[in-house]
Each structure stands twice: as structure tokens, then as C-alpha cells.
Design a protein around this motif. Structure first.
Motif, PDB file in Angstrom:
ATOM      1  N   ASP A 183       0.848  -1.196   0.000  1.00 39.15           N
ATOM      2  CA  ASP A 183       0.000   0.000   0.000  1.00 39.15           C
ATOM      3  C   ASP A 183       0.877   1.237   0.000  1.00 39.15           C
ATOM      4  OD1 ASP A 183      -2.362  -1.477   0.105  1.00 39.15           O
ATOM      5  OD2 ASP A 183      -2.319  -1.567   2.301  1.00 39.15           O
ATOM      6  N   GLY A 184       0.471   2.248  -0.753  1.00 42.26           N
ATOM      7  CA  GLY A 184       1.180   3.514  -0.715  1.00 42.26           C
ATOM      8  C   GLY A 184       0.787   4.312   0.529  1.00 42.26           C
ATOM      9  N   ALA A 185       1.541   5.356   0.833  1.00 40.60           N
ATOM     10  CA  ALA A 185       1.264   6.191   2.009  1.00 40.60           C
ATOM     11  C   ALA A 185       1.651   7.630   1.702  1.00 40.60           C
ATOM     12  CB  ALA A 185       2.022   5.692   3.230  1.00 40.60           C
ATOM     13  N   THR A 186       1.001   8.569   2.372  1.00 40.00           N
ATOM     14  CA  THR A 186       1.318   9.989   2.233  1.00 40.00           C
ATOM     15  C   THR A 186       1.405  10.614   3.620  1.00 40.00           C
ATOM     16  OG1 THR A 186      -1.023  10.625   2.071  1.00 40.00           O
ATOM     17  CG2 THR A 186       0.160  10.191   0.002  1.00 40.00           C
ATOM     18  N   VAL A 187       2.125  11.718   3.711  1.00 36.10           N
ATOM     19  CA  VAL A 187       2.259  12.452   4.958  1.00 36.10           C
ATOM     20  C   VAL A 187       2.386  13.935   4.641  1.00 36.10           C
ATOM     21  CG1 VAL A 187       4.767  12.085   4.985  1.00 36.10           C
ATOM     22  CG2 VAL A 187       3.577  12.684   7.097  1.00 36.10           C
ATOM     23  N   ASP A 188       1.683  14.778   5.406  1.00 40.58           N
ATOM     24  CA  ASP A 188       1.789  16.229   5.216  1.00 40.58           C
ATOM     25  C   ASP A 188       1.992  16.958   6.537  1.00 40.58           C
ATOM     26  OD1 ASP A 188      -0.649  15.970   6.398  1.00 40.58           O
ATOM     27  OD2 ASP A 188      -1.819  16.860   4.774  1.00 40.58           O
ATOM     28  N   GLN A 189       2.337  16.202   7.594  1.00 41.84           N
ATOM     29  CA  GLN A 189       2.576  16.800   8.898  1.00 41.84           C
ATOM     30  C   GLN A 189       3.956  16.396   9.397  1.00 41.84           C
ATOM     31  OE1 GLN A 189       0.519  18.854  10.668  1.00 41.84           O
ATOM     32  NE2 GLN A 189      -0.994  18.868   9.028  1.00 41.84           N
ATOM     33  N   TRP A 190       4.766  17.362   9.789  1.00 38.70           N
ATOM     34  CA  TRP A 190       6.053  17.107  10.423  1.00 38.70           C
ATOM     35  C   TRP A 190       6.454  18.338  11.225  1.00 38.70           C
ATOM     36  CZ3 TRP A 190       5.282  16.662   5.118  1.00 38.70           C
ATOM     37  CH2 TRP A 190       5.634  17.755   4.329  1.00 38.70           C
ATOM     38  N   GLY A 191       7.438  18.179  12.094  1.00 40.10           N
ATOM     39  CA  GLY A 191       7.835  19.252  12.987  1.00 40.10           C
ATOM     40  C   GLY A 191       8.848  20.195  12.370  1.00 40.10           C
ATOM     41  N   ARG A 192       9.372  21.097  13.212  1.00 40.95           N
ATOM     42  CA  ARG A 192      10.332  22.085  12.742  1.00 40.95           C
ATOM     43  C   ARG A 192      11.638  21.435  12.310  1.00 40.95           C
ATOM     44  NH1 ARG A 192       9.433  27.393  14.139  1.00 40.95           N
ATOM     45  NH2 ARG A 192      11.668  27.772  14.288  1.00 40.95           N
ATOM     46  N   ASP A 193      11.932  20.219  12.821  1.00 41.46           N
ATOM     47  CA  ASP A 193      13.152  19.533  12.408  1.00 41.46           C
ATOM     48  C   ASP A 193      13.017  18.896  11.031  1.00 41.46           C
ATOM     49  OD1 ASP A 193      11.398  17.498  13.003  1.00 41.46           O
ATOM     50  OD2 ASP A 193      12.611  16.615  14.608  1.00 41.46           O
ATOM     51  N   GLY A 194      11.786  18.873  10.474  1.00 36.59           N
ATOM     52  CA  GLY A 194      11.576  18.341   9.131  1.00 36.59           C
ATOM     53  C   GLY A 194      11.522  16.836   9.040  1.00 36.59           C
ATOM     54  N   ILE A 195      11.553  16.138  10.184  1.00 40.65           N
ATOM     55  CA  ILE A 195      11.559  14.673  10.161  1.00 40.65           C
ATOM     56  C   ILE A 195      10.129  14.147  10.015  1.00 40.65           C
ATOM     57  CG2 ILE A 195      12.084  12.592  11.469  1.00 40.65           C
ATOM     58  CD1 ILE A 195      14.390  14.080  12.759  1.00 40.65           C
ATOM     59  N   TRP A 196       9.901  13.283   9.042  1.00 38.03           N
ATOM     60  CA  TRP A 196       8.585  12.702   8.779  1.00 38.03           C
ATOM     61  C   TRP A 196       8.703  11.175   8.818  1.00 38.03           C
ATOM     62  CZ3 TRP A 196       8.940   9.444   4.706  1.00 38.03           C
ATOM     63  CH2 TRP A 196       9.952   9.708   3.765  1.00 38.03           C
ATOM     64  N   THR A 197       7.584  10.488   9.074  1.00 39.01           N
ATOM     65  CA  THR A 197       7.571   9.026   9.087  1.00 39.01           C
ATOM     66  C   THR A 197       6.256   8.508   8.510  1.00 39.01           C
ATOM     67  OG1 THR A 197       6.638   8.915  11.324  1.00 39.01           O
ATOM     68  CG2 THR A 197       9.040   8.886  11.135  1.00 39.01           C
ATOM     69  N   VAL A 198       6.306   7.340   7.896  1.00 33.51           N
ATOM     70  CA  VAL A 198       5.106   6.614   7.466  1.00 33.51           C
ATOM     71  C   VAL A 198       5.324   5.129   7.773  1.00 33.51           C
ATOM     72  CG1 VAL A 198       4.544   8.245   5.627  1.00 33.51           C
ATOM     73  CG2 VAL A 198       5.938   6.250   5.109  1.00 33.51           C
ATOM     74  N   ASN A 199       4.234   4.398   7.924  1.00 33.23           N
ATOM     75  CA  ASN A 199       4.281   2.954   8.182  1.00 33.23           C
ATOM     76  C   ASN A 199       3.744   2.195   6.971  1.00 33.23           C
ATOM     77  OD1 ASN A 199       5.148   3.706  10.694  1.00 33.23           O
ATOM     78  ND2 ASN A 199       3.347   2.979  11.794  1.00 33.23           N
ATOM     79  N   LEU A 200       4.419   1.119   6.610  1.00 36.04           N
ATOM     80  CA  LEU A 200       3.971   0.250   5.515  1.00 36.04           C
ATOM     81  C   LEU A 200       3.965  -1.192   6.020  1.00 36.04           C
ATOM     82  CD1 LEU A 200       5.989   1.665   2.460  1.00 36.04           C
ATOM     83  CD2 LEU A 200       3.637   2.185   3.094  1.00 36.04           C
TER      84      LEU A 200
END
Length: 320
Positions: free
Chosen positions: A119-136
Motif C-alpha cells: 500500500d502507498g502512504a502519504t504524509v503532510d505533517q512534520w515538525g520544525r526539524d523536518g523529520i517525517w515518518t510513514v508505516n507500511l
């Protein structure tokens, strides 16, 4: 901003672009000062801070099993690309300098033996450090080498990772869980058949057994006339019986309860485990403790529950 309708970052960028190319940082700063705080008669205020203007970028820094996701990695570096066992949830972590909310990062597996099963995943929320995560999820994914693509609309990053077979221990654990589930389903089906056949006696006995397991022990505290402020520590889960407590009674997360009783009032608690300690402000000889319907002295309370501390029951949530 001189010549701009707005006073935001975009207006500052447009104004600086109007200076032309070929200027050094100091020359740009000098022009800004001349048009603002340095201008004759100006009452503008200035706060000087350094920032770096860079191209947009988004990259992957880690691909790990969910159990290792809390181990920090260095943002911007592919320092942790760990093989993922089939059936595990994998965590993709990365870093971007794009603005959250206004930008979306998509994560997709594009190559590999069963890439289409991801499955694909998207993310549009992250903190000031710019680090983002998604789960697959890798449930049903064939072992092999796969290619992951991360796209923020303007930039892409391609990373290879591996899906491997489960270890023997995890396979045995999964098989054990399946066996337990199957046996549980068979037992439930048998119970439902008995109930349909009208086995009311068996159903009533089962309900009584379940109720006893959930309750564990019941402790009632009474006092003979004089007010009693008490503290009791439990090793295990404890909850107050709603109809038998006042606002002054408190159940803490560490299993300690405190309360006050006067006159003919009493406090009642249900707990799983044993009593560690009993103390009070005043004379404990005025207090009466009733454990599972039998009166016991404060000194005997810890011993009375020590032998039964292994009572099996579901966790009881705290309440006050």
C-alpha cells in the motif's frame, strides 16, 4: 516591504529578487538597511538573524522494523536501512525542508517481486526539524529486494531495501498464536452450542466464574465512630467501587489509595494482587477491614492476600 503589497516572507523574497543577481550577502543586507532602518527619518526596528536559503529537498534517512523505530538516526543520512521480515510493519523515516500542510510527501514501493502488493502512504505533517515518518505493512509480501520512491511533488528519492523470511522463532510464535486462536474459536463455538441447547446452569456458572476472576479481591474499610484517614498500597491493579467512595478518595497509578471515612460510611475497593502496606492518621484499632467478606486485622491484611497474589484477572483501570 518597499514596492510590495504584503509584509511576509514571499514579499521579502520578491523584493530581494528585484535587486538583480551578482550581489554578495553583505551587499544585499546593505540595500535592505538603506531602504528600512537606515533611511533618514525612519522609525523602523530591525532584528538581525542569519538563515540559509536552499533548494527544496526530501530524502529517506531510515527504513526499519516498527520495533526499532524509536532508535534515533541522523537526519538526511541513509544510516539505517534494515532488512524487514515478512509480516512486520516497516517504518520509513526521512527529512525535508518543505513546509508542512502546504506540501505532501508520497511514499510508494515501485519495484520488487511483489511491489504491487504494498500500500502507498502519504504524509503532510512534520515538525520544525523536518523529520517525517510513514508505516507500511509487509503482510503477504514475498522476500526480495525492493525499490522505494519518495516524492514531494518537485523532488524524488529512491532507496533499495530487502524483505526477508521470518526467523524460525517468529514463525513458531505465529503458529502458536494461530493455534491458540483456533482453539479459542472452537471453545466459543461449543459454548454457544451449549447455550442454544438451553444449558442455563452451565451459563450461570460461567458468568459467576468470570465475575470472580474480574473482581479478584474485595476490600471494605469501616470505622467505629472516629474519622479515619487511611493509606493502602497494593501490588497489582485496584479500583474503587463507585457507589462506596467519596470525592476525597483517590486511586493513584502506582496502586496506592488514600481516603477518609466517618461514622457509618465505608469505602470499598476491588483489586487483583495483594496488599503491601496499611497506614492511617490516628488509631488503626478503630478501623475494621473486611477482605472478601471476612474481617481481618490491619496486621493480618498483607499476609491474608500474599498467598493469593497470583489470582488471574483482566487489568482493572484506575478510578477515583
Amino acid at each position: 516591504m518597499p514596492g510590495q503589497d504584503q509584509a511576509d516572507l514571499a514579499a521579502l523574497e520578491n523584493w530581494i529578487k528585484s535587486f538583480g543577481t551578482g550581489l554578495t550577502k553583505d551587499q544585499v543586507v546593505a540595500r535592505i538597511v538603506d531602504e528600512t532602518t537606515g533611511e533618514a527619518g525612519s522609525d523602523d526596528l530591525r532584528l538581525r538573524q542569519n538563515f540559509r536559503y536552499a533548494d527544496a529537498s526530501t530524502s529517506v534517512s531510515a527504513i526499519v522494523p516498527e520495533s526499532e523505530a524509536n532508535v534515533s538516526s541522523q537526519p538526511g543520512l541513509q544510516s539505517r536501512i534494515v532488512p524487514i521480515e515478512t509480516g512486520q510493519t516497516m517504518v520509513v523515516e526521512g527529512v525535508t525542508n518543505r513546509k508542512p500542510d502546504d506540501n505532501t510527501i508520497s511514499v510508494e514501493v515501485i519495484q520488487g517481486p511483489s511491489a504491487n502488493e504494498f500500500d502507498g502512504a502519504t504524509v503532510d505533517q512534520w515538525g520544525r526539524d523536518g523529520i517525517w515518518t510513514v508505516n507500511l505493512s509487509t503482510e503477504g509480501i514475498e522476500p526480495g529486494t525492493y525499490t522505494l520512491e519518495v516524492d514531494d511533488g518537485d523532488n524524488t528519492d529512491l532507496v533499495q531495501f530487502q524483505v526477508v523470511e521470518q526467523t524460525e522463532d517468529e514463525q513458531q510464535q505465529a503458529e502458536g498464536n494461530e493455534t491458540t486462536t483456533a482453539e479459542g474459536n472452537e471453545t466459543t463455538a461449543a459454548g454457544e452450542a451449549d447455550e442454544d441447547a438451553g444449558n442455563e446452569t452451565g451459563a450461570a456458572a460461567g458468568n459467576q466464574t468470570q465475575g470472580a476472576a474480574q473482581a479478584g479481591h474485595t476490600l471494605e474499610i469501616r470505622t467505629e465512630g472516629a474519622p479515619l484517614n487511611y493509606t493502602i498500597s497494593f501490588a497489582g491493579n485496584v479500583q474503587a467501587v463507585d457507589q462506596q467512595v467519596e470525592e476525597t478518595d483517590v486511586v493513584r497509578e502506582d496502586g496506592t489509595v488514600t481516603g477518609q471515612i466517618t461514622g457509618d460510611d465505608s469505602d470499598v475497593y476491588e483489586f487483583v494482587g495483594r496488599v503491601l502496606d496499611v497506614s492511617a492518621e490516628g488509631d488503626l484499632s478503630n478501623a475494621t477491614f473486611v477482605l472478601d467478606g471476612e474481617e481481618v486485622s490491619p496486621g493480618e491484611l498483607t499476609n491474608a492476600t500474599a498467598n493469593n497474589s497470583a489470582v488471574a484477572a483482566p487489568a482493572i483501570g484506575s478510578s477515583a
